[in-house]
Design an enzyme around this catalytic site. Structure first.
Site, PDB file in Angstrom:
ATOM      1  N   GLY A 125       0.826  -1.333   0.133  1.00 30.86           N
ATOM      2  CA  GLY A 125       0.084   0.129  -0.024  1.00 30.86           C
ATOM      3  C   GLY A 125       0.802   1.359   0.003  1.00 30.86           C
ATOM      4  O   GLY A 125       2.108   1.304  -0.345  1.00 30.86           O
ATOM      5  N   ASN A 133       6.802   0.757   2.730  1.00 31.26           N
ATOM      6  CA  ASN A 133       6.178  -0.076   1.567  1.00 31.26           C
ATOM      7  C   ASN A 133       7.010  -1.370   1.412  1.00 31.26           C
ATOM      8  O   ASN A 133       8.052  -1.516   1.417  1.00 31.26           O
ATOM      9  CB  ASN A 133       6.106   0.838   0.239  1.00 31.26           C
ATOM     10  CG  ASN A 133       5.578   0.189  -0.941  1.00 31.26           C
ATOM     11  OD1 ASN A 133       6.587  -0.666  -1.471  1.00 31.26           O
ATOM     12  ND2 ASN A 133       4.361   0.047  -1.221  1.00 31.26           N
ATOM     13  N   ASP A 134       6.061  -2.560   1.134  1.00 30.09           N
ATOM     14  CA  ASP A 134       6.750  -3.766   1.198  1.00 30.09           C
ATOM     15  C   ASP A 134       7.757  -4.074  -0.189  1.00 30.09           C
ATOM     16  O   ASP A 134       8.598  -4.667  -0.070  1.00 30.09           O
ATOM     17  CB  ASP A 134       5.759  -4.895   1.303  1.00 30.09           C
ATOM     18  CG  ASP A 134       4.636  -4.917   0.269  1.00 30.09           C
ATOM     19  OD1 ASP A 134       4.687  -3.843  -0.685  1.00 30.09           O
ATOM     20  OD2 ASP A 134       3.597  -5.667   0.231  1.00 30.09           O
TER      21      ASP A 134
END
Ligand code: ZN
Length: 420
Positions: A169, A207-208
């Site tokens: 996200g 954020n990943d």
């Protein structure tokens, strides 16, 4: 005659950069990071790498050893070994830091516990509760994962220097704020603050996809590259870009959301709530949406996304033209997105990451061919496209690197030294 319009008078000229450059980082922090990157290195090597005097390195390494951050260690065998006395080098003392890294997701959670030298002390994988969950529930899950890692490694959770967390996200890394995430049921949440209150240790979020870029930068093929880009395709599409050996995040931490760049006006609906995003054409849920229409559900049973994707692959391999066209269209949209990334940033390497069976030989070759047709026609071609599958701990390693980076800067970056 009128006087010509004067150029506004200002004090000085040139960009006002402030103390944000690498040169403003305290020398003892730079020494520690240099030793950590090298693994084992003689003092003279550190001075050479940093372009500072051997004297300043000696003084500061003595302090770092005394404070328990570095240790003297036998140097690797080399041709210039002085007979009779083994050469001494510096290494990071593994006990210097203890950090946890956790990736929150809606399918599988992964976590890792690292020591100060980046050594793995424990790891965990567990099935996630799917869907968007309340903040309190995600924080509780995070705390359970961290506690389980600490139990496995025999480390007290109170001894952790930092906890790094990756979420899919839009995440503001600096503020620890999540604007939107598919794993949270509310927008605009102070995730890091809530997690810190529960765990009682410093928490840093990102954020990943940035975590994948960090994992490649710290542990993978990006270690010796100043610039490269990572694109992850799983349930969603993520992008991380490294410029000048650092992850680029933009002004609010949400830069480089390639998955949410628009590829079609009024196009397919994306999970972010907008239309026409690249992700809405190439991610798992996008393919599953098309697969449900193309293949139907013969037994009337509702299908999971993973089931639908697996069946789509089976049908495509068996020659089903509709299934093949779904993959082909998705691959062409991916090539479009990657070509745009190349045209914007001109990276030296593109890394595709994610646990996807579509990354077979023809997939990469076909994607590269499509990219060549869309990228700037300068004769330079497109950068190599490397498919990198680390396995499921990739994200957790990135979260660990994030935590280690924060812990190191907190411990060694606060006090300013005189510098070289
Ligand atoms: Zn979107």
């Amino acid at each position: 005659m009128d006087a010509p319009v004067a150029i506004p008078r200002v004090s000085g000229c040139g960009p006002l950069t402030g103390e944000t450059g690498a040169g403003a980082r305290p020398l003892r922090l730079r020494i520690f990071e240099s030793v950590r990157a090298a693994g084992t290195v003689p003092r003279a090597g550190v001075a050479k790498d940093l372009g500072v005097s051997a004297g300043s390195v000696s003084t500061l390494t003595a302090e770092l050893i005394e404070q328990g951050y570095l240790q003297e260690t036998a140097a690797r065998a080399s041709t210039d070994t002085v007979r009779g006395r083994p050469p001494v080098a510096l290494g990071v003392r593994p006990e210097s830091f203890r950090v946890a890294g956790v990736k929150l997701a809606d399918r599988e959670l992964t976590g890792i516990l690292l020591d100060g030298a980046g050594g793995e002390l424990a790891s965990v994988r567990r099935k996630a509760t799917p869907g968007a969950l309340p903040l309190a529930q995600q924080v509780e899950t995070l705390a359970e994962v961290v506690e389980s890692l600490c139990r496995d490694a025999g480390v007290s959770s109170g001894a952790l220097d930092a906890v790094g967390v990756g979420l899919p996200g839009f995440v503001d890394h600096e503020r620890g704020h999540v604007f939107w995430s598919p794993v949270l049921d509310t927008r605009d949440v102070g995730f890091a603050a809530a997690a810190r209150r529960r765990i009682g240790r410093p928490v840093v979020v990102d954020n990943d996809a940035n975590l994948v870029a960090l994992a490649e930068l710290w542990f993978g093929v990006g270690r010796d590259r100043p610039d490269f880009a990572v694109v992850t395709i799983e349930h969603g599409v993520g992008t991380g870009i490294v410029l000048d050996h650092r992850v680029f995040r933009g002004a609010h931490g949400v830069g480089l959301e390639l998955g949410h760049t628009k590829v079609q006006l009024d196009g397919a609906l994306c999970r972010c709530g907008q239309r026409g995003c690249l992700e809405a054409y190439i991610s798992d849920y996008a393919l599953a949406r098309e697969a449900a229409v193309a293949l139907g559900a013969p037994d009337g049973e509702p299908r999971t996304v993973a089931d639908l994707i697996a069946r789509l692959h089976d049908e495509a391999r068996a020659g089903n033209a509709a299934a093949q066209s779904i993959f082909d269209r998705s691959r062409r949209y991916l090539a479009l997105g990657l070509a745009n990334l190349v045209n914007l940033f001109d990276p030296s390497l593109l890394i595709l990451s994610g646990d996807r069976m579509r990354y077979d030989g023809p997939f990469v070759d076909d994607t590269l061919a499509e990219m060549r047709a869309l990228a700037l026609n300068t004769g330079n071609g497109v950068p190599p496209l490397k498919v990198h599958e680390w396995g499921t701990l990739l994200w957790a390693y990135g979260a660990g690197a994030l935590a280690l980076s924060r812990a190191t800067e907190a411990a060694l970056g606060a006090a300013r030294d005189a510098g070289p």
